[in-house]
Design an enzyme around this catalytic site. Structure first.
Site, PDB file in Angstrom:
ATOM      1  N   ARG A  39      37.153  37.995  39.923  1.00  0.00           N
ATOM      2  CA  ARG A  39      38.026  37.819  39.314  1.00  0.00           C
ATOM      3  C   ARG A  39      38.451  38.671  38.068  1.00  0.00           C
ATOM      4  O   ARG A  39      39.247  39.128  37.777  1.00  0.00           O
ATOM      5  CB  ARG A  39      37.351  37.384  37.825  1.00  0.00           C
ATOM      6  CG  ARG A  39      36.942  35.436  38.798  1.00  0.00           C
ATOM      7  CD  ARG A  39      36.192  34.639  38.131  1.00  0.00           C
ATOM      8  NE  ARG A  39      36.346  32.925  37.857  1.00  0.00           N
ATOM      9  CZ  ARG A  39      35.828  32.054  37.770  1.00  0.00           C
ATOM     10  NH1 ARG A  39      34.046  32.042  36.737  1.00  0.00           N
ATOM     11  NH2 ARG A  39      35.827  31.641  37.768  1.00  0.00           N
ATOM     12  N   LYS A 202      29.922  15.082  44.777  1.00  0.00           N
ATOM     13  CA  LYS A 202      29.534  13.768  44.535  1.00  0.00           C
ATOM     14  C   LYS A 202      30.833  13.175  44.634  1.00  0.00           C
ATOM     15  O   LYS A 202      32.061  13.851  44.001  1.00  0.00           O
ATOM     16  CB  LYS A 202      29.532  13.903  43.163  1.00  0.00           C
ATOM     17  CG  LYS A 202      27.348  13.797  43.013  1.00  0.00           C
ATOM     18  CD  LYS A 202      26.996  14.347  42.011  1.00  0.00           C
ATOM     19  CE  LYS A 202      27.054  13.770  41.114  1.00  0.00           C
ATOM     20  NZ  LYS A 202      26.439  13.857  39.471  1.00  0.00           N
ATOM     21  N   GLY A 351      34.574  26.213  42.863  1.00  0.00           N
ATOM     22  CA  GLY A 351      33.821  28.447  43.262  1.00  0.00           C
ATOM     23  C   GLY A 351      32.772  28.070  44.368  1.00  0.00           C
ATOM     24  O   GLY A 351      33.042  29.211  45.057  1.00  0.00           O
ATOM     25  N   GLY A 374      37.115  24.747  37.651  1.00  0.00           N
ATOM     26  CA  GLY A 374      37.668  23.803  36.734  1.00  0.00           C
ATOM     27  C   GLY A 374      38.871  23.190  36.254  1.00  0.00           C
ATOM     28  O   GLY A 374      39.296  22.385  36.588  1.00  0.00           O
TER      29      GLY A 374
HETATM   30  P1  AMP Z   1      30.506  20.055  44.510  1.00  0.00           P
HETATM   31  O1  AMP Z   1      30.805  21.370  43.422  1.00  0.00           O
HETATM   32  O2  AMP Z   1      30.886  19.078  44.238  1.00  0.00           O
HETATM   33  O3  AMP Z   1      32.015  21.058  45.486  1.00  0.00           O
HETATM   34  O4  AMP Z   1      29.588  20.968  45.280  1.00  0.00           O
HETATM   35  C1  AMP Z   1      29.480  21.726  46.618  1.00  0.00           C
HETATM   36  C2  AMP Z   1      27.640  21.213  46.721  1.00  0.00           C
HETATM   37  O5  AMP Z   1      27.890  20.615  47.539  1.00  0.00           O
HETATM   38  C3  AMP Z   1      27.777  22.802  47.329  1.00  0.00           C
HETATM   39  O6  AMP Z   1      26.134  23.508  46.948  1.00  0.00           O
HETATM   40  C4  AMP Z   1      27.114  22.314  48.871  1.00  0.00           C
HETATM   41  O7  AMP Z   1      25.606  22.670  49.574  1.00  0.00           O
HETATM   42  C5  AMP Z   1      26.953  20.814  48.546  1.00  0.00           C
HETATM   43  N1  AMP Z   1      27.063  20.017  49.742  1.00  0.00           N
HETATM   44  C6  AMP Z   1      28.115  19.750  50.650  1.00  0.00           C
HETATM   45  N2  AMP Z   1      27.543  18.509  51.452  1.00  0.00           N
HETATM   46  C7  AMP Z   1      26.598  18.429  51.710  1.00  0.00           C
HETATM   47  C8  AMP Z   1      25.606  17.393  52.151  1.00  0.00           C
HETATM   48  N3  AMP Z   1      25.727  17.411  53.016  1.00  0.00           N
HETATM   49  N4  AMP Z   1      24.241  17.299  51.422  1.00  0.00           N
HETATM   50  C9  AMP Z   1      23.803  17.900  50.652  1.00  0.00           C
HETATM   51  N5  AMP Z   1      25.123  19.070  49.964  1.00  0.00           N
HETATM   52  C10 AMP Z   1      25.820  19.096  50.438  1.00  0.00           C
END
Ligand code: AMP
Length: 395
Positions: A39, A202, A351, A374
């Site tokens: 950054r 999620k 990120g 974000g």
């Molecule tokens: P996000 O911030 O929504 O992009 O989520 C990223 C996080 O999701 C990272 O810390 C990943 O380790 C976690 N993640 C991705 N796939 C999985 C999975 N199959 N099971 C558990 N955590 C996951």
């Protein structure tokens, strides 16, 4: 109203107040060291341009972490000031506070050129979008530049309120311009086929991004824990994988809306009996009851890589699995390499996916690696951000 770029600004002999996003990750223990300088590195061209254009003083504002309106040495910008000084080969003076009386005196000294104000979020007025704070900051300079794309989705004093004091004297920095230009290509004129890869934890966190992407893209590849609610919605079993009921019902709605069949889901997985468990392959879409899905499997990697190969425009957000653990990072790394090997216009935002791209060593091969997690998702959803709008209109 058009955004005015710093490239068109007359800065000769002017004092410039510039908002950067120096919110960099630091080591948890003293002495605190920056673990990823990207950054700051991406802000350097704007600083150099301001110097070349003859700015007399450059007063830099940034936040770091979430000190919640209180002074907290843990979040001091001192490591940033040191890094900037080394990188630019010149003194960078760190003020004691962003509204320290001493700053004005400092700006009268002919030898002072670059001042970094201490963490703006040490002051409660920043996150409250406080006009008084904005006015005090505005007194430092003749011209305002916003180069903090990563903070442009926030309506804060140094990103939003401040624009009121710089009508017709406010400009976008080079990084801000590059971020907007790259994301605008995705929104306005993507060359087809346009393939998006959305992963992460999620569905509910990214529902708006998914909905927007469904309109823009030809193919939407879903990976990470994000995939399990979709698979469950289609009747597969997901074992102990991350998968909330709320996400399953959101996934059902999205699948129903997917008339053109744009959405692609994993065909196989890498599973384990716990987050720390040993990885084992899981052919087929269903996951046994005692297992959890932690990465996409080889068939999925192959199929997703084929889609990526045909793309002319690519957007990627979110890892394909629990990539922080080497046992489950193969899918995410494979996607980074597949994108890097195309000639497509490629943008990565968020990120975790940006960290994965850096780790893959392929960052240079992406057309744009967004500094705003974000902010980039919100820009894709809405096509605008409060900080950018204020910069255009002088709100
Ligand atoms: P996000 O911030 O929504 O992009 O989520 C990223 C996080 O999701 C990272 O810390 C990943 O380790 C976690 N993640 C991705 N796939 C999985 C999975 N199959 N099971 C558990 N955590 C996951």
């Amino acid at each position: 109203m058009q955004l005015k770029s710093i490239q068109d600004a007359d800065l000769k002999g002017k004092k410039v107040l510039v908002r950067f996003d120096f919110n960099v990750p630091l080591t948890k223990t003293e002495p605190r060291k920056i673990t990823d300088t990207s950054r700051i590195d991406q802000a350097i061209p704007t600083i150099r341009l301001m110097l070349e254009k003859g700015a007399s003083k450059i007063v830099m504002i940034s936040h770091l972490g979430r000190p919640d309106g209180q002074v907290n040495p843990k979040y001091s910008l001192e490591p940033v000031a040191e890094y900037l000084a080394t990188k630019l080969g010149t003194d960078v003076i760190l003020s004691e506070s962003a509204i320290d009386n001493g700053v004005k005196n400092l700006l009268h000294l002919p030898e002072t050129k670059l001042v970094l104000l201490e963490n703006i979020r040490f002051l409660p007025g920043e996150e409250k979008n406080d006009m008084e704070l904005a006015e005090k900051l505005a007194q430092y300079a003749d011209v305002y530049v916003n180069d903090a794309f990563g903070a442009a989705h926030r309506k804060h004093a140094s990103t939003y309120a401040i624009n009121a004091f710089f009508k017709n004297r406010a400009y976008a920095g080079l990084l801000m311009k590059k971020e907007i230009d790259s994301l605008s290509i995705l929104l306005e004129k993507p060359t087809k086929p346009f393939v998006a890869i959305i992963g992460g934890a999620k569905v509910s966190d990214k529902i708006k991004t998914i909905e927007k992407m469904m309109v823009l893209v030809d193919t939407l590849l879903i990976g990470g824990a994000m995939a399990y609610p979709f698979l469950k919605a289609k009747g597969a079993t997901v074992g102990k994988s991350l998968c909330s009921d709320e996400d399953v019902s959101l996934a059902k709605q999205i699948l129903m809306a997917d008339k053109g069949g744009k959405i692609q889901l994993p065909k196989d997985h890498v599973v384990a009996d716990s987050l720390e468990g040993a990885p084992s392959p899981c052919p087929g879409t269903s996951i046994p009851s005692e297992q959890m899905g932690l990465d996409i499997g080889p068939l999925t990697i192959q199929s997703y890589s084929e889609h990526i190969k045909t793309a002319k425009t690519i957007f990627w957000n979110g890892p394909m699995g629990l990539f922080e653990n080497k046992n489950f990072s193969k899918g995410t790394m494979a996607i980074a390499h597949a994108i890097a090997n195309t000639k497509a216009f490629s943008v990565v935002g968020g990120g975790d996916s940006v960290a994965a791209v850096q780790e893959s060593g392929e960052g240079e091969k992406f057309s744009h690696v967004s500094t705003g997690g974000g902010a980039s998702l919100e820009y894709i959803e809405k096509g605008e951000l409060p900080g950018i709008q204020a910069l255009k209109l002088g709100v």
